[in-house]
Design a protein around this motif. Structure first.
Motif, PDB file in Angstrom:
ATOM      1  N   MET A   1     -48.766  35.891  40.251  1.00 11.58           N
ATOM      2  CA  MET A   1     -47.498  35.199  40.123  1.00 11.58           C
ATOM      3  C   MET A   1     -46.391  35.998  40.802  1.00 11.58           C
ATOM      4  SD  MET A   1     -46.091  32.489  39.194  1.00 11.58           S
ATOM      5  CE  MET A   1     -46.464  31.474  37.827  1.00 11.58           C
ATOM      6  N   LYS A   2     -46.442  37.314  40.685  1.00 17.83           N
ATOM      7  CA  LYS A   2     -45.412  38.146  41.324  1.00 17.83           C
ATOM      8  C   LYS A   2     -45.405  37.934  42.827  1.00 17.83           C
ATOM      9  CE  LYS A   2     -42.951  42.163  41.619  1.00 17.83           C
ATOM     10  NZ  LYS A   2     -41.997  41.710  42.587  1.00 17.83           N
ATOM     11  N   ARG A   3     -46.568  37.870  43.425  1.00 13.13           N
ATOM     12  CA  ARG A   3     -46.640  37.685  44.873  1.00 13.13           C
ATOM     13  C   ARG A   3     -46.065  36.322  45.269  1.00 13.13           C
ATOM     14  NH1 ARG A   3     -48.369  40.529  49.134  1.00 13.13           N
ATOM     15  NH2 ARG A   3     -49.343  39.425  50.835  1.00 13.13           N
ATOM     16  N   GLU A   4     -46.297  35.316  44.458  1.00 14.88           N
ATOM     17  CA  GLU A   4     -45.749  33.996  44.751  1.00 14.88           C
ATOM     18  C   GLU A   4     -44.218  34.043  44.730  1.00 14.88           C
ATOM     19  OE1 GLU A   4     -46.113  29.342  43.310  1.00 14.88           O
ATOM     20  OE2 GLU A   4     -47.018  30.912  42.105  1.00 14.88           O
ATOM     21  N   ALA A   5     -43.643  34.737  43.752  1.00  8.62           N
ATOM     22  CA  ALA A   5     -42.189  34.870  43.682  1.00  8.62           C
ATOM     23  C   ALA A   5     -41.662  35.584  44.919  1.00  8.62           C
ATOM     24  CB  ALA A   5     -41.792  35.628  42.413  1.00  8.62           C
ATOM     25  N   ALA A   6     -42.367  36.607  45.369  1.00 10.41           N
ATOM     26  CA  ALA A   6     -41.957  37.332  46.573  1.00 10.41           C
ATOM     27  C   ALA A   6     -42.018  36.417  47.797  1.00 10.41           C
ATOM     28  CB  ALA A   6     -42.840  38.560  46.771  1.00 10.41           C
ATOM     29  N   ARG A   7     -42.993  35.538  47.840  1.00 18.99           N
ATOM     30  CA  ARG A   7     -43.102  34.609  48.969  1.00 18.99           C
ATOM     31  C   ARG A   7     -41.928  33.638  49.001  1.00 18.99           C
ATOM     32  NH1 ARG A   7     -48.659  31.853  48.889  1.00 18.99           N
ATOM     33  NH2 ARG A   7     -47.888  31.065  50.874  1.00 18.99           N
ATOM     34  N   TYR A   8     -41.447  33.218  47.829  1.00 21.54           N
ATOM     35  CA  TYR A   8     -40.246  32.379  47.778  1.00 21.54           C
ATOM     36  C   TYR A   8     -39.029  33.182  48.223  1.00 21.54           C
ATOM     37  CZ  TYR A   8     -42.496  28.417  45.465  1.00 21.54           C
ATOM     38  OH  TYR A   8     -43.276  27.332  45.179  1.00 21.54           O
ATOM     39  N   GLY A   9     -38.945  34.439  47.811  1.00 22.21           N
ATOM     40  CA  GLY A   9     -37.851  35.298  48.253  1.00 22.21           C
ATOM     41  C   GLY A   9     -37.846  35.466  49.757  1.00 22.21           C
ATOM     42  N   LEU A  10     -39.015  35.648  50.329  1.00 22.23           N
ATOM     43  CA  LEU A  10     -39.135  35.764  51.777  1.00 22.23           C
ATOM     44  C   LEU A  10     -38.702  34.467  52.449  1.00 22.23           C
ATOM     45  CD1 LEU A  10     -40.029  37.593  54.117  1.00 22.23           C
ATOM     46  CD2 LEU A  10     -42.336  36.631  53.856  1.00 22.23           C
ATOM     47  N   GLY A  11     -39.047  33.352  51.844  1.00 23.00           N
ATOM     48  CA  GLY A  11     -38.623  32.057  52.370  1.00 23.00           C
ATOM     49  C   GLY A  11     -37.109  31.923  52.393  1.00 23.00           C
ATOM     50  N   LEU A  12     -36.454  32.438  51.337  1.00 27.26           N
ATOM     51  CA  LEU A  12     -34.989  32.403  51.304  1.00 27.26           C
ATOM     52  C   LEU A  12     -34.391  33.266  52.411  1.00 27.26           C
ATOM     53  CD1 LEU A  12     -34.140  32.534  47.499  1.00 27.26           C
ATOM     54  CD2 LEU A  12     -33.645  30.694  49.095  1.00 27.26           C
ATOM     55  N   LEU A  13     -34.972  34.441  52.624  1.00 25.39           N
ATOM     56  CA  LEU A  13     -34.493  35.293  53.715  1.00 25.39           C
ATOM     57  C   LEU A  13     -34.620  34.575  55.053  1.00 25.39           C
ATOM     58  CD1 LEU A  13     -35.898  38.783  52.650  1.00 25.39           C
ATOM     59  CD2 LEU A  13     -33.511  38.053  52.647  1.00 25.39           C
ATOM     60  N   HIS A  14     -35.755  33.943  55.273  1.00 29.30           N
ATOM     61  CA  HIS A  14     -35.951  33.205  56.522  1.00 29.30           C
ATOM     62  C   HIS A  14     -34.960  32.050  56.643  1.00 29.30           C
ATOM     63  CE1 HIS A  14     -40.370  34.615  57.263  1.00 29.30           C
ATOM     64  NE2 HIS A  14     -39.501  35.614  57.215  1.00 29.30           N
TER      65      HIS A  14
END
Length: 81
Positions: A1-14
């Protein structure tokens, strides 16, 4: 689940045009996950950066789905006399 949250964070940065930090973000997320895993298993607080490793596997960004807020009424929101 933590990795999924990080992927959303990365999406926001992009989404805001920041895409040159992908490797750093992957390294940071891996460090954070390792730190938390160690703490939850052992109860020991170690220096955060002692878990840092360059070259962590990069992750694919996730786009946050469209969200439309709605008002909901709950029984507990009523007036009690």
């Amino acid at each position: 689940m933590k990795r999924e949250a990080a992927r959303y964070g990365l999406g926001l940065l992009h989404e805001i045009g920041i895409d040159e930090t992908d490797q750093w973000f992957a390294d940071y997320s891996a460090c954070d996950a390792a730190y938390l895993r160690h703490f939850y298993v052992t109860g020991e607080k170690r220096e955060f950066l002692s878990f840092w490793h360059d070259g962590s596997k990069r992750m694919d960004a996730l786009v946050i789905p469209q969200f439309t807020p709605s008002v909901r009424a709950f029984r507990s929101d009523g007036i009690v006399i």
